[in-house]
Design a protein around this motif. Sequence first.
Motif: not given
Length: 123
Positions: A29-30, A52-56, A24-26
């Motif tokens: 638009s989220m 990933a933008d964030v890692v939990m 999904l990367y690119g």
Amino acid sequence: SVAPAIALSTPIEIRLPLMWIALLYGRVSMSLAATTGVHSHVEAIKYLMAGADVVMSTSALLQQGPPFLSRLVADVSGWMYRKGYTSVSQLRGSMSQQAISDSSAFVRGNYIRVLESYKGGTN
């Protein structure tokens, strides 16, 4: 009444979400969030490199307590330094499908890894 045990994630659970983030990367638009299987800097870095933008990491935090967060940040920073990365944005998406020249091989390889990691139930 006894409360049911809560099943926490394990590192082996990253395969499928890792593949989807990399796919999904690119393309969307989220922001993409990795939400399972992060128990060390290894999984965090894999998710970031996938896009990933964030890692939990709730399970590891519950198991290891607050010191886990300091170790995670230090280990990610140390790895980035050793590999020559100066920012998370520099490594984000570097191993996504978009960044790989043969995207069909990327999809096939990840599909095979997911199948190989499957452990069928004994129901």
